[in-house]
Design an enzyme around this catalytic site. Sequence first.
Site, PDB file in Angstrom:
ATOM      1  CD  GLN A   1      -3.287  -4.597   6.483  1.00  0.00           C
ATOM      2  OE1 GLN A   1      -3.222  -3.578   5.811  1.00  0.00           O
ATOM      3  NE2 GLN A   1      -3.847  -5.712   6.029  1.00  0.00           N
TER       4      GLN A   1
ATOM      5  CE  LYS B   1      -3.789  -2.500   2.108  1.00  0.00           C
ATOM      6  NZ  LYS B   1      -4.426  -2.990   3.329  1.00  0.00           N
TER       7      LYS B   1
ATOM      8  CG  ASP C   1     -10.142  -0.173   4.830  1.00  0.00           C
ATOM      9  OD1 ASP C   1     -10.065  -0.324   3.599  1.00  0.00           O
ATOM     10  OD2 ASP C   1      -9.508  -0.856   5.658  1.00  0.00           O
TER      11      ASP C   1
END
Length: 292
Positions: A98, A54, A121
Amino acid sequence: MTAKILDGKAQAAELRGVLAQRVAARAAAGKPAPGLATVLVGDDPASQVYVRGKHKACREVGITPIGYELPAGTPQAELLALITELNGRADVHGILVQLPLPAHLDAAAVQSAVALEKDVDCLHPANLGLLAQRDRQPRFTPCTPTGVMRLVKLAGLALPGANAVVLGRSNIVGMPLALLLTKADATVTIAHSHTRDLPELCRRADLLVAAVGRPELVRGDWVKPGAVVIDVGVNEVPDKAAHRGRRLVGDVAFDEAAAVAAAITPVPGGVGPMTIAMLLENTLHAAELAEA
Ligand code: NAP
């Protein structure tokens, strides 16, 4: 029939090119680079690889990655304090925690602590809730499901009235994808570990999406001829012939399904690269929202 391969890697590269131009145009106008904060707790090797990927993708398009690596034993209060700090920072436009988090941490509480306008997200219940409501839209649509939607578009499938079967109902993939497909006027069935006669259900799907994390669960004879098959699953299986003795497979038996489907995603190189491209797009969108 030999299926069209939906090349997520190429599609994502094209998208990153467009995003890089948009970020460059911002810089030329004197606007700050979008910033994505990533928070990694613990030393899970797969998560480390994902976060590194990422960061690399961010740099390629001109987004600034701001990485935090916390020890596995980090207390909940400390993690929440970091999220609060990042919520208040002007150079951080998106926050990505994460997953999975170590078992002692409450992932739901952490996701709920992320500011709505930095929830790139789309895991905050308020953003997910907006996705579920008719005629309302969340600030961001979730990365993997949005990547799947782009690949469905690439396949040329008309969604209104189509039968879509989504295998899996997780907060991060299956459920939000089912909501996006419903918004796009597909008739959606969500299957999970209690579903009876999965093969028969799948055979009715014009669009079949597998997001279960079970290597090659979906066989060729589960696929309706001419269907579009999107494989979200990423599973490592032993393979003596492969480099490092392992290889990646999806949730779909690719060769079998490709012989029947009209279009199919490969693993790797299908949904995965699209997920990262959507994260970049959401981060840029967050920076734009911050200036609006
Ligand atoms: P998850 O949270 O473990 O959810 C799996 C879902 O599959 C659950 O709803 C579960 O049902 C269902 N399921 C499990 N076994 C099943 C079976 N035999 N038959 C029918 N349904 C079954 O997983 P996830 O986070 O959604 O991830 C799914 C897969 O996608 C994993 O391989 C993951 O690595 C991959 N993934 C890929 C990307 C990407 O960008 N490519 C992103 C995210 C995830 P219950 O709800 O009843 O338990």
